[in-house]
Scaffold this motif. Structure first.
Motif, PDB file in Angstrom:
ATOM      1  N   SER A  10      54.243  47.808  72.343  1.00 44.17           N
ATOM      2  CA  SER A  10      52.869  48.904  72.230  1.00 44.17           C
ATOM      3  C   SER A  10      52.655  49.124  71.066  1.00 44.17           C
ATOM      4  O   SER A  10      51.528  49.178  70.444  1.00 44.17           O
ATOM      5  CB  SER A  10      53.224  50.077  72.804  1.00 44.17           C
ATOM      6  OG  SER A  10      53.801  50.522  72.120  1.00 44.17           O
ATOM      7  N   GLY A  11      53.874  49.341  69.927  1.00 43.23           N
ATOM      8  CA  GLY A  11      53.453  49.453  68.534  1.00 43.23           C
ATOM      9  C   GLY A  11      53.018  47.871  68.023  1.00 43.23           C
ATOM     10  O   GLY A  11      51.934  48.389  66.897  1.00 43.23           O
ATOM     11  N   MET A  12      53.227  47.004  68.128  1.00 42.23           N
ATOM     12  CA  MET A  12      52.928  45.072  67.741  1.00 42.23           C
ATOM     13  C   MET A  12      50.926  45.543  68.432  1.00 42.23           C
ATOM     14  O   MET A  12      50.206  44.655  67.488  1.00 42.23           O
ATOM     15  CB  MET A  12      53.496  44.214  68.274  1.00 42.23           C
ATOM     16  CG  MET A  12      54.762  44.538  67.689  1.00 42.23           C
ATOM     17  SD  MET A  12      56.018  42.891  68.177  1.00 42.23           S
ATOM     18  CE  MET A  12      55.278  41.286  66.910  1.00 42.23           C
ATOM     19  N   MET A  13      51.024  45.568  69.224  1.00 47.06           N
ATOM     20  CA  MET A  13      49.755  45.448  70.073  1.00 47.06           C
ATOM     21  C   MET A  13      48.965  46.485  69.355  1.00 47.06           C
ATOM     22  O   MET A  13      47.360  46.395  69.064  1.00 47.06           O
ATOM     23  CB  MET A  13      49.778  45.319  71.569  1.00 47.06           C
ATOM     24  CG  MET A  13      50.490  44.441  72.403  1.00 47.06           C
ATOM     25  SD  MET A  13      50.097  44.599  73.787  1.00 47.06           S
ATOM     26  CE  MET A  13      51.203  45.578  74.875  1.00 47.06           C
ATOM     27  N   ALA A  14      48.806  47.363  69.145  1.00 46.58           N
ATOM     28  CA  ALA A  14      48.061  48.714  68.156  1.00 46.58           C
ATOM     29  C   ALA A  14      47.838  47.971  66.806  1.00 46.58           C
ATOM     30  O   ALA A  14      46.739  48.504  66.625  1.00 46.58           O
ATOM     31  CB  ALA A  14      49.149  50.001  68.149  1.00 46.58           C
ATOM     32  N   GLN A  15      49.327  47.646  66.099  1.00 50.83           N
ATOM     33  CA  GLN A  15      49.033  47.044  65.158  1.00 50.83           C
ATOM     34  C   GLN A  15      47.899  46.013  64.915  1.00 50.83           C
ATOM     35  O   GLN A  15      47.293  45.601  63.758  1.00 50.83           O
ATOM     36  CB  GLN A  15      50.077  46.942  64.509  1.00 50.83           C
ATOM     37  CG  GLN A  15      50.928  48.587  63.881  1.00 50.83           C
ATOM     38  CD  GLN A  15      50.012  49.490  63.176  1.00 50.83           C
ATOM     39  OE1 GLN A  15      49.195  48.649  62.484  1.00 50.83           O
ATOM     40  NE2 GLN A  15      49.663  50.360  63.498  1.00 50.83           N
ATOM     41  N   GLN A  16      48.094  45.437  65.856  1.00 40.47           N
ATOM     42  CA  GLN A  16      46.861  44.086  66.324  1.00 40.47           C
ATOM     43  C   GLN A  16      45.890  43.911  66.109  1.00 40.47           C
ATOM     44  O   GLN A  16      44.726  43.979  65.815  1.00 40.47           O
ATOM     45  CB  GLN A  16      47.444  43.148  67.008  1.00 40.47           C
ATOM     46  CG  GLN A  16      46.603  41.899  67.353  1.00 40.47           C
ATOM     47  CD  GLN A  16      46.912  41.179  66.528  1.00 40.47           C
ATOM     48  OE1 GLN A  16      47.868  40.176  65.783  1.00 40.47           O
ATOM     49  NE2 GLN A  16      45.517  40.530  65.675  1.00 40.47           N
ATOM     50  N   LEU A  17      45.257  45.902  66.741  1.00 42.18           N
ATOM     51  CA  LEU A  17      44.014  45.667  66.475  1.00 42.18           C
ATOM     52  C   LEU A  17      44.236  46.541  65.816  1.00 42.18           C
ATOM     53  O   LEU A  17      42.932  46.286  65.546  1.00 42.18           O
ATOM     54  CB  LEU A  17      43.945  46.571  68.700  1.00 42.18           C
ATOM     55  CG  LEU A  17      42.992  47.493  68.737  1.00 42.18           C
ATOM     56  CD1 LEU A  17      41.943  46.847  68.815  1.00 42.18           C
ATOM     57  CD2 LEU A  17      42.637  48.905  69.742  1.00 42.18           C
ATOM     58  N   ASN A  18      44.170  47.163  65.079  1.00 47.66           N
ATOM     59  CA  ASN A  18      44.323  47.428  63.471  1.00 47.66           C
ATOM     60  C   ASN A  18      43.702  47.070  62.466  1.00 47.66           C
ATOM     61  O   ASN A  18      42.782  46.401  62.273  1.00 47.66           O
ATOM     62  CB  ASN A  18      45.154  48.381  63.509  1.00 47.66           C
ATOM     63  CG  ASN A  18      45.148  49.444  62.209  1.00 47.66           C
ATOM     64  OD1 ASN A  18      43.758  49.665  61.206  1.00 47.66           O
ATOM     65  ND2 ASN A  18      46.273  49.896  61.356  1.00 47.66           N
ATOM     66  N   THR A  19      44.564  45.523  62.817  1.00 47.12           N
ATOM     67  CA  THR A  19      44.749  44.311  62.069  1.00 47.12           C
ATOM     68  C   THR A  19      43.247  44.163  62.378  1.00 47.12           C
ATOM     69  O   THR A  19      41.969  43.333  61.255  1.00 47.12           O
ATOM     70  CB  THR A  19      45.187  43.008  61.954  1.00 47.12           C
ATOM     71  OG1 THR A  19      46.563  43.997  61.743  1.00 47.12           O
ATOM     72  CG2 THR A  19      45.092  42.337  61.050  1.00 47.12           C
ATOM     73  N   ASP A  20      42.692  43.560  63.301  1.00 47.43           N
ATOM     74  CA  ASP A  20      41.175  43.147  63.930  1.00 47.43           C
ATOM     75  C   ASP A  20      39.770  43.678  63.459  1.00 47.43           C
ATOM     76  O   ASP A  20      38.950  43.512  62.543  1.00 47.43           O
ATOM     77  CB  ASP A  20      41.872  43.048  65.619  1.00 47.43           C
ATOM     78  CG  ASP A  20      42.612  41.512  66.227  1.00 47.43           C
ATOM     79  OD1 ASP A  20      42.673  40.904  65.462  1.00 47.43           O
ATOM     80  OD2 ASP A  20      42.625  42.377  67.537  1.00 47.43           O
ATOM     81  N   VAL A  21      40.463  45.346  63.693  1.00 45.22           N
ATOM     82  CA  VAL A  21      39.453  46.283  63.114  1.00 45.22           C
ATOM     83  C   VAL A  21      38.849  46.077  60.980  1.00 45.22           C
ATOM     84  O   VAL A  21      38.175  46.173  60.970  1.00 45.22           O
ATOM     85  CB  VAL A  21      39.465  47.515  63.469  1.00 45.22           C
ATOM     86  CG1 VAL A  21      38.629  49.270  62.793  1.00 45.22           C
ATOM     87  CG2 VAL A  21      39.597  47.421  64.950  1.00 45.22           C
ATOM     88  N   ILE A  22      39.942  45.758  60.594  1.00 47.10           N
ATOM     89  CA  ILE A  22      39.983  46.179  59.987  1.00 47.10           C
ATOM     90  C   ILE A  22      39.457  44.779  58.895  1.00 47.10           C
ATOM     91  O   ILE A  22      38.463  44.226  58.148  1.00 47.10           O
ATOM     92  CB  ILE A  22      41.362  45.963  58.662  1.00 47.10           C
ATOM     93  CG1 ILE A  22      42.076  47.444  59.211  1.00 47.10           C
ATOM     94  CG2 ILE A  22      41.411  45.446  56.877  1.00 47.10           C
ATOM     95  CD1 ILE A  22      43.730  47.368  58.645  1.00 47.10           C
ATOM     96  N   ALA A  23      40.114  43.328  59.162  1.00 47.79           N
ATOM     97  CA  ALA A  23      39.317  42.292  59.548  1.00 47.79           C
ATOM     98  C   ALA A  23      37.859  42.400  59.590  1.00 47.79           C
ATOM     99  O   ALA A  23      37.244  41.226  58.809  1.00 47.79           O
ATOM    100  CB  ALA A  23      39.916  41.314  60.610  1.00 47.79           C
ATOM    101  N   ASN A  24      37.112  42.912  60.892  1.00 48.66           N
ATOM    102  CA  ASN A  24      35.568  42.769  60.660  1.00 48.66           C
ATOM    103  C   ASN A  24      35.120  43.724  59.335  1.00 48.66           C
ATOM    104  O   ASN A  24      33.827  43.635  59.324  1.00 48.66           O
ATOM    105  CB  ASN A  24      35.171  43.835  61.870  1.00 48.66           C
ATOM    106  CG  ASN A  24      34.067  43.486  62.501  1.00 48.66           C
ATOM    107  OD1 ASN A  24      33.744  43.077  62.327  1.00 48.66           O
ATOM    108  ND2 ASN A  24      33.301  45.007  62.777  1.00 48.66           N
ATOM    109  N   ASN A  25      36.231  44.667  59.185  1.00 50.87           N
ATOM    110  CA  ASN A  25      34.783  45.806  58.388  1.00 50.87           C
ATOM    111  C   ASN A  25      35.101  44.877  56.986  1.00 50.87           C
ATOM    112  O   ASN A  25      34.056  44.411  56.314  1.00 50.87           O
ATOM    113  CB  ASN A  25      36.066  47.563  57.861  1.00 50.87           C
ATOM    114  CG  ASN A  25      35.870  47.992  58.751  1.00 50.87           C
ATOM    115  OD1 ASN A  25      34.878  48.104  59.622  1.00 50.87           O
ATOM    116  ND2 ASN A  25      36.922  48.951  59.243  1.00 50.87           N
ATOM    117  N   LEU A  26      36.293  43.984  56.468  1.00 48.42           N
ATOM    118  CA  LEU A  26      35.871  43.434  56.048  1.00 48.42           C
ATOM    119  C   LEU A  26      35.030  42.300  55.406  1.00 48.42           C
ATOM    120  O   LEU A  26      34.351  41.628  54.377  1.00 48.42           O
ATOM    121  CB  LEU A  26      38.105  42.794  55.040  1.00 48.42           C
ATOM    122  CG  LEU A  26      38.458  43.736  54.656  1.00 48.42           C
ATOM    123  CD1 LEU A  26      39.672  43.358  54.842  1.00 48.42           C
ATOM    124  CD2 LEU A  26      38.374  44.155  53.404  1.00 48.42           C
TER     125      LEU A  26
END
Length: 261
Positions: A10-26
């Motif tokens: 669950s921690g890995m899936m959460a950080q994957q989503l976190n990375t997706d959001v950061i990538a969209n911001n960038l």
């Protein structure tokens, strides 16, 4: 150990989503009027092995209980409507909102969408439209014979007909929401209202808490590249350590399975 596998997953899936959001911001660091997103996470259910406050065999009260968590999940992805930097363009139809408010745009189905991107254009009918051709609400049209365009801080759009004559073409009205983070993004720099955002309040720029209009400026993205890069590093390390927890749990399970050998 099975619990730790699912918890770390669950921690890995959460950080994957976190990375997706950061990538969209960038990816939208140069998008006019873009507002960065921030994911919010919460912990999952806890298994209570021993509740706090119970009594032990000697009759004494146990001050601290035993609870084991089961990981994390995303609970929200919030738009952060902080002001972006201003960029001077010199284009008379470029507008920036200095303060609170949204431009109103009429969609092809007749509904009204809202945007902070003020990079407007003029179509063949003289209407003020977005880059996708959606007209600004209010039917503001610039005469074909206009020599210049002036937009005041209170939203009045004026066209210069001759060297001494100015003609009023309309007024840019702004919209506000009680909860702008509840708006639904539909792409094209546009937002649609939801039950969470509440109904829009329409008003004149510079009055009643509405921001003022600045001509020949654009509001750039409020994404801070350095901040997003730091968040990306943190997300990567968190993803890595969760994968390490899965690997360790798997090795411990392997040891348990080989006890009889």
């Amino acid at each position: 150990m099975i619990r730790s596998l699912w918890t770390a997953a669950s921690g890995m899936m959460a950080q994957q989503l976190n990375t997706d959001v950061i990538a969209n911001n960038l990816a939208n660091v140069n998008t006019t009027g873009f507002k960065r997103s921030r994911p919010d996470f919460q912990d999952l259910l806890y298994q209570t092995v021993r509740p706090a406050g119970t009594s032990n065999s000697a009759g004494a009260e146990i001050p601290v209980g035993i609870q084991v968590g089961h990981g994390t999940r995303a609970i929200a992805i919030q738009k952060m409507f902080t002001q972006g930097d201003y960029q001077e363009t010199g284009n008379p139809l470029d507008m920036v909102i200095e303060g609170d408010g949204f431009f109103q745009v009429t969609m092809p189905d007749g509904n009204t969408a809202y945007t902070r991107a003020g990079s407007f254009k003029q179509d063949s009918q003289g209407r003020i439209v977005t880059s996708d051709g959606f007209p600004m609400k209010g039917n503001i049209s610039i005469p074909a014979e206009a020599l210049g365009i002036a937009i005041t801080s209170d939203g009045a759009v004026q066209a210069q007909i001759s060297n001494a004559e100015m003609s009023q073409c309309g007024v840019v009205e702004l919209a506000r929401f009680a909860n702008p983070a509840g708006l639904s993004s539909i792409g094209k720099n546009l937002y649609m209202p939801t039950i969470a955002s509440g109904n829009p309040t329409i008003g004149t720029p510079g009055m009643g808490g509405f921001g003022t209009i600045g001509q020949r400026f654009l509001e750039m993205s409020n994404v801070k590249v350095v901040e997003e890069m730091v968040n990306l590093i943190v997300a990567q390390r968190a993803y890595e350590i969760n994968s390490k927890a899965i690997q360790t749990s798997d090795e411990m399970l392997g040891m348990a399975n080989n006890l009889r050998r």
